[in-house]
Design a protein around this motif. Structure first.
Motif, PDB file in Angstrom:
ATOM      1  N   ASP A 103       0.611  -0.819  -0.229  1.00  0.00           N
ATOM      2  CA  ASP A 103      -0.175   0.277  -0.159  1.00  0.00           C
ATOM      3  C   ASP A 103       0.854   1.498  -0.095  1.00  0.00           C
ATOM      4  O   ASP A 103       1.627   1.265   0.864  1.00  0.00           O
ATOM      5  CB  ASP A 103      -0.835   0.257   1.587  1.00  0.00           C
ATOM      6  CG  ASP A 103      -1.874   0.854   0.707  1.00  0.00           C
ATOM      7  OD1 ASP A 103      -1.294   2.330   0.857  1.00  0.00           O
ATOM      8  OD2 ASP A 103      -2.777   1.255   1.931  1.00  0.00           O
ATOM      9  N   LEU A 104       1.104   2.051  -1.132  1.00  0.00           N
ATOM     10  CA  LEU A 104       1.269   3.173  -1.380  1.00  0.00           C
ATOM     11  C   LEU A 104       1.313   4.125  -0.364  1.00  0.00           C
ATOM     12  O   LEU A 104       2.625   4.681   0.286  1.00  0.00           O
ATOM     13  CB  LEU A 104       1.981   3.804  -2.649  1.00  0.00           C
ATOM     14  CG  LEU A 104       2.127   2.364  -3.971  1.00  0.00           C
ATOM     15  CD1 LEU A 104       2.004   3.309  -4.894  1.00  0.00           C
ATOM     16  CD2 LEU A 104       3.024   2.453  -3.464  1.00  0.00           C
ATOM     17  N   GLN A 105       0.054   4.358   0.526  1.00  0.00           N
ATOM     18  CA  GLN A 105       0.218   5.019   1.576  1.00  0.00           C
ATOM     19  C   GLN A 105       1.046   5.211   2.865  1.00  0.00           C
ATOM     20  O   GLN A 105       0.910   5.113   4.322  1.00  0.00           O
ATOM     21  CB  GLN A 105      -1.527   5.155   2.479  1.00  0.00           C
ATOM     22  CG  GLN A 105      -1.784   6.399   0.971  1.00  0.00           C
ATOM     23  CD  GLN A 105      -3.351   6.226   1.382  1.00  0.00           C
ATOM     24  OE1 GLN A 105      -4.498   6.353   2.024  1.00  0.00           O
ATOM     25  NE2 GLN A 105      -4.169   6.522   0.112  1.00  0.00           N
ATOM     26  N   ASP A 106       1.437   3.275   3.271  1.00  0.00           N
ATOM     27  CA  ASP A 106       1.768   3.179   4.178  1.00  0.00           C
ATOM     28  C   ASP A 106       4.234   2.528   4.040  1.00  0.00           C
ATOM     29  O   ASP A 106       3.834   2.152   4.769  1.00  0.00           O
ATOM     30  CB  ASP A 106       1.509   1.225   4.576  1.00  0.00           C
ATOM     31  CG  ASP A 106      -0.126   1.540   5.168  1.00  0.00           C
ATOM     32  OD1 ASP A 106      -0.265   2.303   5.812  1.00  0.00           O
ATOM     33  OD2 ASP A 106      -0.244   0.285   4.149  1.00  0.00           O
TER      34      ASP A 106
ATOM     35  N   THR B  19       7.487   5.405   2.814  1.00  0.00           N
ATOM     36  CA  THR B  19       8.176   6.319   1.777  1.00  0.00           C
ATOM     37  C   THR B  19       9.047   6.330   0.671  1.00  0.00           C
ATOM     38  O   THR B  19       9.369   5.073   0.788  1.00  0.00           O
ATOM     39  CB  THR B  19       8.728   7.059   3.263  1.00  0.00           C
ATOM     40  OG1 THR B  19       9.608   5.952   3.380  1.00  0.00           O
ATOM     41  CG2 THR B  19       7.575   7.497   3.970  1.00  0.00           C
TER      42      THR B  19
END
Length: 74
Positions: free
Chosen positions: A52-55, A57
């Motif tokens: 998940d690219l939101q999780d 950096t």
């Protein structure tokens, strides 16, 4: 890790020798914006998990050491 380094060498055919585990893959331009999603697909294939690219950096992908720590070590 062998599959990752093989992929990096495939994407960078002029690269000679091994890639240091602490080498900054982004600063060294071994992974660029065009290859980034393909690199994530490779990691998802290796781990069997979706990333998940939101999780994450950008630092999670910066070195082979960090990739191993973040995605390949459970």
């Amino acid at each position: 890790m062998e599959r990752i380094t093989a992929w990096l060498h495939e994407k960078n055919p002029d690269l000679d020798g091994p890639i240091g585990t602490g080498e900054d893959l982004i600063e060294a331009r071994l992974i660029d914006s065009m290859d980034f999603l393909e690199f994530i697909d490779l990691l998802e294939d290796l781990t069997g998990d979706n990333i998940d690219l939101q999780d994450v950096t950008i630092d999670d992908f910066r070195t082979l050491d960090r990739v191993r720590e973040r995605f390949l070590t459970k």
